[in-house]
Write a protein that holds these residues in place. Structure first.
Motif, mmCIF file in Angstrom:
data_model
loop_
_atom_site.group_PDB
_atom_site.id
_atom_site.type_symbol
_atom_site.label_atom_id
_atom_site.label_comp_id
_atom_site.label_asym_id
_atom_site.label_seq_id
_atom_site.Cartn_x
_atom_site.Cartn_y
_atom_site.Cartn_z
ATOM 1 N N ALA A 67 -8.724 -8.953 15.133
ATOM 2 C CA ALA A 67 -8.908 -10.306 14.594
ATOM 3 C C ALA A 67 -7.923 -11.215 15.317
ATOM 4 N N TYR A 68 -8.406 -12.338 15.814
ATOM 5 C CA TYR A 68 -7.552 -13.173 16.644
ATOM 6 C C TYR A 68 -7.576 -14.630 16.192
ATOM 7 N N GLY A 69 -6.513 -15.351 16.564
ATOM 8 C CA GLY A 69 -6.483 -16.791 16.291
ATOM 9 C C GLY A 69 -5.070 -17.249 15.979
ATOM 10 N N GLY A 70 -4.977 -18.497 15.549
ATOM 11 C CA GLY A 70 -3.709 -18.983 15.048
ATOM 12 C C GLY A 70 -3.028 -20.066 15.842
ATOM 13 N N TYR A 71 -3.545 -20.413 17.028
ATOM 14 C CA TYR A 71 -2.843 -21.431 17.810
ATOM 15 C C TYR A 71 -2.877 -22.772 17.082
ATOM 16 N N LEU A 72 -1.687 -23.329 16.838
ATOM 17 C CA LEU A 72 -1.451 -24.600 16.137
ATOM 18 C C LEU A 72 -1.931 -24.586 14.689
ATOM 19 N N GLU A 73 -2.130 -23.389 14.130
ATOM 20 C CA GLU A 73 -2.448 -23.293 12.703
ATOM 21 C C GLU A 73 -1.223 -23.660 11.868
ATOM 22 N N LYS A 74 -1.444 -24.464 10.858
ATOM 23 C CA LYS A 74 -0.404 -24.734 9.878
ATOM 24 C C LYS A 74 -0.533 -23.688 8.783
ATOM 25 N N ARG A 75 0.487 -22.846 8.649
ATOM 26 C CA ARG A 75 0.392 -21.665 7.785
ATOM 27 C C ARG A 75 1.396 -21.706 6.639
ATOM 28 N N ASN A 76 0.947 -21.210 5.499
ATOM 29 C CA ASN A 76 1.839 -21.080 4.348
ATOM 30 C C ASN A 76 2.564 -19.741 4.330
ATOM 31 N N ILE A 77 2.148 -18.807 5.190
ATOM 32 C CA ILE A 77 2.720 -17.457 5.130
ATOM 33 C C ILE A 77 4.197 -17.437 5.497
ATOM 34 N N TYR A 78 4.699 -18.497 6.143
ATOM 35 C CA TYR A 78 6.102 -18.513 6.544
ATOM 36 C C TYR A 78 7.031 -18.969 5.420
ATOM 37 N N LYS A 79 6.456 -19.424 4.323
ATOM 38 C CA LYS A 79 7.286 -19.871 3.194
ATOM 39 C C LYS A 79 8.088 -18.721 2.602
ATOM 40 N N ARG A 80 7.665 -17.492 2.871
ATOM 41 C CA ARG A 80 8.350 -16.321 2.309
ATOM 42 C C ARG A 80 9.716 -16.079 2.937
ATOM 43 N N PHE A 84 12.324 -19.676 8.515
ATOM 44 C CA PHE A 84 11.472 -20.793 8.932
ATOM 45 C C PHE A 84 11.673 -22.056 8.107
ATOM 46 N N ASN A 85 12.407 -21.970 7.021
ATOM 47 C CA ASN A 85 12.499 -23.091 6.089
ATOM 48 C C ASN A 85 13.819 -23.835 6.204
ATOM 49 N N GLN A 86 13.743 -25.131 5.975
ATOM 50 C CA GLN A 86 14.908 -26.001 5.985
ATOM 51 C C GLN A 86 14.938 -26.774 4.666
ATOM 52 N N LEU A 87 16.114 -27.296 4.317
ATOM 53 C CA LEU A 87 16.206 -28.118 3.115
ATOM 54 C C LEU A 87 15.354 -29.376 3.263
ATOM 55 N N ASP A 88 15.287 -29.893 4.483
ATOM 56 C CA ASP A 88 14.453 -31.050 4.777
ATOM 57 C C ASP A 88 13.038 -30.559 5.062
ATOM 58 N N ILE A 89 12.082 -30.901 4.195
ATOM 59 C CA ILE A 89 10.713 -30.389 4.332
ATOM 60 C C ILE A 89 10.083 -30.807 5.653
ATOM 61 N N LYS A 90 10.551 -31.939 6.233
ATOM 62 C CA LYS A 90 10.014 -32.393 7.505
ATOM 63 C C LYS A 90 10.376 -31.440 8.645
ATOM 64 N N LYS A 91 11.402 -30.617 8.424
ATOM 65 C CA LYS A 91 11.842 -29.686 9.464
ATOM 66 C C LYS A 91 11.373 -28.262 9.199
ATOM 67 N N GLU A 92 10.581 -28.081 8.134
ATOM 68 C CA GLU A 92 10.035 -26.757 7.845
ATOM 69 C C GLU A 92 9.142 -26.314 8.998
ATOM 70 N N ARG A 93 9.380 -25.105 9.506
ATOM 71 C CA ARG A 93 8.594 -24.601 10.632
ATOM 72 C C ARG A 93 7.403 -23.799 10.094
ATOM 73 N N ASN A 94 6.221 -24.355 10.261
ATOM 74 C CA ASN A 94 5.035 -23.696 9.731
ATOM 75 C C ASN A 94 3.802 -23.848 10.627
ATOM 76 N N ILE A 95 3.992 -24.361 11.850
ATOM 77 C CA ILE A 95 2.870 -24.532 12.781
ATOM 78 C C ILE A 95 3.003 -23.494 13.889
ATOM 79 N N HIS A 96 2.014 -22.636 13.997
ATOM 80 C CA HIS A 96 2.062 -21.458 14.866
ATOM 81 C C HIS A 96 1.761 -21.834 16.318
#
Length: 227
Positions: A67-80, A84-96
């Motif tokens: 199964a393939y894919g994911g380029y520039l996907e905005k993913r919630n799986i990194y919230k775990r 990937f997370n910052q206090l500033d939500i604008k800096k949260e890294r979630n785009i693959h």
């Protein structure tokens, strides 16, 4: 079109293989792991076991090996992962920024193009790449890099910087959740134009605020894979 994108598009007429699983035209299936996939909210992706069950079920349902894919996907799986997370939500890294190929543990990974080992490293943060290899390529005057993440420890145990590989050479194998950042087995494949001084690592996920830079520096890997 950007000259580097045009170069990548024209660098090979045929699809490039980065896995030993031959693409028959029916055994590779696209998968959506973006926040738009509402079914993922019912899967405990913080558990590599539950996440793996989802991937395995998806492959079985689609009678596929990869199964393939994911380029520039905005993913919630990194919230775990705090990685990937910052206090500033604008800096949260979630785009693959790469293309993922989900398949079985131990699948052989192949060099996309002729190149040499730029660097390698075991990136041990929770949710990170785990063992990672980066190859440097010089083709028709262009210098760029390909990154292979979520490998096995054996893949880097005897590796040396400067070792050369030809296109299609065996590079390593996919690792399991204990070593690959706690994910179902898969290859993260990424193209990088400028390494920016990184060694054995490079961001594979970015924030919305940095997206335009990374889109330019990390073009779509499917320009080579042509899936």
């Amino acid at each position: 079109m950007d000259s580097f994108l045009e170069f990548l598009q024209q660098s090979t007429e045929k699809p490039i293989d980065v896995l030993s699983i031959i693409n028959t035209g029916t055994n590779y299936v696209a998968i959506n792991l973006s926040e738009a996939n509402s079914y993922l909210s019912t899967v405990d992706v913080s558990s590599s076991e539950k996440f793996s069950q989802y991937i395995e079920s998806y492959l079985k349902t689609n009678n596929a090996n990869v199964a393939y894919g994911g380029y520039l996907e905005k993913r919630n799986i990194y919230k775990r992962s705090f990685h990937f997370n910052q206090l500033d939500i604008k800096k949260e890294r979630n785009i693959h920024l790469g293309l993922d190929l989900w398949c079985s543990i131990g699948t052989k990974v192949l060099a996309a193009l002729d190149g040499e080992v730029h660097s390698f490293k075991n990136n041990k943060n929770y949710g990170d790449y785990g063992p990672t290899i980066i190859l440097k390529h010089q083709i028709r005057g262009e210098v760029f890099y390909t990154l292979y993440g979520h490998l096995s420890l054996e893949s880097i145990s005897a590796l040396q910087i400067g070792k050369t590989f030809e296109q299609g050479d065996f590079l390593g194998t996919l690792g399991d959740a204990k070593i690959n950042g706690d994910y179902p087995p898969h290859l993260h494949f990424q193209i990088i134009k400028d390494m920016q001084g990184f060694m054995g690592d490079y961001p594979g996920v970015c924030s919305q605020t940095d997206l335009e830079f990374y889109k330019a520096n990390c073009p779509n890997p499917n320009l080579l894979l042509k899936l």
